[in-house]
Scaffold this active site. Structure first.
Site, PDB file in Angstrom:
ATOM      1  N   GLU A 144     -32.680 -60.809 -35.758  1.00 24.58           N
ATOM      2  CA  GLU A 144     -31.595 -59.981 -36.308  1.00 24.58           C
ATOM      3  C   GLU A 144     -31.071 -60.583 -37.616  1.00 24.58           C
ATOM      4  O   GLU A 144     -30.036 -60.150 -38.109  1.00 24.58           O
ATOM      5  CB  GLU A 144     -30.455 -59.832 -35.306  1.00 24.58           C
ATOM      6  CG  GLU A 144     -30.785 -58.886 -34.163  1.00 24.58           C
ATOM      7  CD  GLU A 144     -29.652 -58.679 -33.184  1.00 24.58           C
ATOM      8  OE1 GLU A 144     -29.662 -57.662 -32.483  1.00 24.58           O
ATOM      9  OE2 GLU A 144     -28.740 -59.550 -33.091  1.00 24.58           O
ATOM     10  N   ALA A 192     -26.411 -62.782 -15.121  1.00 24.19           N
ATOM     11  CA  ALA A 192     -25.887 -62.032 -16.278  1.00 24.19           C
ATOM     12  C   ALA A 192     -25.918 -60.522 -16.064  1.00 24.19           C
ATOM     13  O   ALA A 192     -25.050 -59.812 -16.576  1.00 24.19           O
ATOM     14  CB  ALA A 192     -26.678 -62.399 -17.541  1.00 24.19           C
ATOM     15  N   GLY A 244     -21.125 -56.497 -20.205  1.00 25.29           N
ATOM     16  CA  GLY A 244     -20.983 -57.166 -21.499  1.00 25.29           C
ATOM     17  C   GLY A 244     -22.033 -58.243 -21.693  1.00 25.29           C
ATOM     18  O   GLY A 244     -22.758 -58.608 -20.761  1.00 25.29           O
ATOM     19  N   GLY A 285     -31.563 -60.957 -21.490  1.00 23.25           N
ATOM     20  CA  GLY A 285     -32.685 -61.624 -22.164  1.00 23.25           C
ATOM     21  C   GLY A 285     -32.197 -62.803 -23.004  1.00 23.25           C
ATOM     22  O   GLY A 285     -32.835 -63.858 -23.049  1.00 23.25           O
ATOM     23  N   ASP A 286     -31.070 -62.627 -23.665  1.00 18.14           N
ATOM     24  CA  ASP A 286     -30.505 -63.720 -24.470  1.00 18.14           C
ATOM     25  C   ASP A 286     -30.097 -64.889 -23.578  1.00 18.14           C
ATOM     26  O   ASP A 286     -30.257 -66.059 -23.945  1.00 18.14           O
ATOM     27  CB  ASP A 286     -29.282 -63.234 -25.255  1.00 18.14           C
ATOM     28  CG  ASP A 286     -29.629 -62.112 -26.204  1.00 18.14           C
ATOM     29  OD1 ASP A 286     -30.785 -62.080 -26.677  1.00 18.14           O
ATOM     30  OD2 ASP A 286     -28.763 -61.273 -26.464  1.00 18.14           O
TER      31      ASP A 286
HETATM   32  O1  RIB Z   1     -29.359 -58.678 -26.754  1.00 16.51           O
HETATM   33  C1  RIB Z   1     -28.081 -58.091 -26.684  1.00 16.51           C
HETATM   34  C2  RIB Z   1     -27.441 -58.093 -28.025  1.00 16.51           C
HETATM   35  O2  RIB Z   1     -28.212 -57.294 -28.892  1.00 16.51           O
HETATM   36  C3  RIB Z   1     -26.058 -57.510 -28.071  1.00 16.51           C
HETATM   37  O3  RIB Z   1     -25.061 -58.457 -27.827  1.00 16.51           O
HETATM   38  C4  RIB Z   1     -26.000 -56.871 -29.445  1.00 16.51           C
HETATM   39  O4  RIB Z   1     -25.075 -57.451 -30.306  1.00 16.51           O
HETATM   40  C5  RIB Z   1     -27.416 -56.960 -30.002  1.00 16.51           C
HETATM   41  O5  RIB Z   1     -27.550 -57.987 -30.889  1.00 16.51           O
END
Ligand code: RIB
Length: 296
Positions: A141, A271, A276, A240-241
């Site tokens: 991103e 998660a 959120g 995933g994050d």
């Molecule tokens: O992976 C989830 C994230 O994707 C969100 O928090 C949003 O901001 C986008 O970046």
């Protein structure tokens, strides 16, 4: 200066979350269920918070705007003990993500890059932070060239480089020799592979498989499959994050691949059970509790 376990180079967004019965089809209008919610997000910020909550010293190299959203994101990072010395204030608005979450927990996301697109150069302080890390973690991103500069600095100092190729996009071939482990979900893997074997590009790949868990494949070892832990999904945003951040933290803390994958999968399961992105990321204690419950 002391080494940092994990340095994340990546995005920070304010997430505007809309709950809907189901994701609108093209051309369709649907009514949201209840009010819109705003919370911290962005793949880079989420991953940094996940790594820090999992017990790793963590820094975020990124950019926010000089606005309320940027101040909110800084406060969240401080509250999660993420080092923000390399988080600059850009002359652009803070990144924004509009997220719809359907009743089955699945989401769709549109991101306005804003300040994240201004992260086109790394300062000497950024590069010093990167070279002091055990693990560098990036996503897509922010401009990919910026990740490339960070990865090259990291590699020349013996730091492990992880790339979560999300959102998937065409990448220059010069990126691949800089990556130790690529982390992707199945659609991202297909988009990046273009029919190639991903192990021709990088030495190791982690594929996240949603409810089916995750798989580690590498050029040198047998495959490792980790089943997902049982979870009642209310919102998959940021799962995933969370996986990526906890996996990076676990490797930085010298765990072998199998327990690192198990910890990351347990964190991702936790998660999805809360709404959120940042608000759903578990702490180290919660991750360990889940692993004990699952007998792992
Ligand atoms: O992976 C989830 C994230 O994707 C969100 O928090 C949003 O901001 C986008 O970046």
């Amino acid at each position: 200066m002391a080494a940092t376990d994990v340095v994340v180079v990546g995005s920070a967004n304010a997430d505007l979350i809309l709950s809907v019965d189901r994701t609108p089809r093209p051309g369709e209008t649907v009514l949201a269920l209840g009010d819109a919610c705003r919370s911290a997000g962005g793949k880079g910020l989420n991953q940094a918070v996940a790594a820090a909550r999992a017990g790793a010293t963590t820094a975020l190299v990124g950019a926010v705007g000089d606005d309320d959203a940027g101040r909110m994101l800084r406060a969240v990072l401080h509250g999660s003990t993420v080092d923000t010395a390399c988080l600059r204030t850009a002359d652009l608005p803070t990144g924004l993500a509009v997220i719809t979450v359907a009743a089955d927990g699945e989401n769709s996301i549109v991101v306005v890059a804003g300040a994240n697109s201004g992260l086109t150069e790394l300062t000497d302080a950024d590069l010093e932070a990167v070279t002091r890390a055990h693990v560098l973690l990036g996503q897509l991103e922010i401009p990919v060239e910026t990740f490339g500069v960070a990865a090259a600095a990291a590699r020349s100092n013996g730091c492990m480089v992880l790339l979560n190729a999300a959102p998937a996009r065409e990448l220059p071939d010069s990126i691949w020799p800089l990556v130790d482990v690529l982390i992707v979900n199945e659609p991202e893997a297909a988009e990046i592979a273009h029919g190639r074997d991903l192990l021709e590009l990088v030495p190791a790949v982690v594929t996240t498989l949603g409810a089916a868990g995750a798989r580690y494949t590498s050029r040198n070892h047998d495959d490792i499959d980790v089943p997902a832990l049982r979870a009642r999904a209310v919102d998959t945003t940021g799962a995933g994050d969370t996986f990526c951040g906890v996996f990076a933290a676990s490797l930085a803390l010298d765990m072998p691949i199998l327990p690192a994958m198990q910890r990351a999968a347990a964190a991702a399961a936790a998660a999805v059970e809360r709404p959120g992105a940042v608000p759903s990321i578990p702490t180290r204690d919660e991750i360990e509790h889940r692993l004990r419950e699952a007998g792992r």
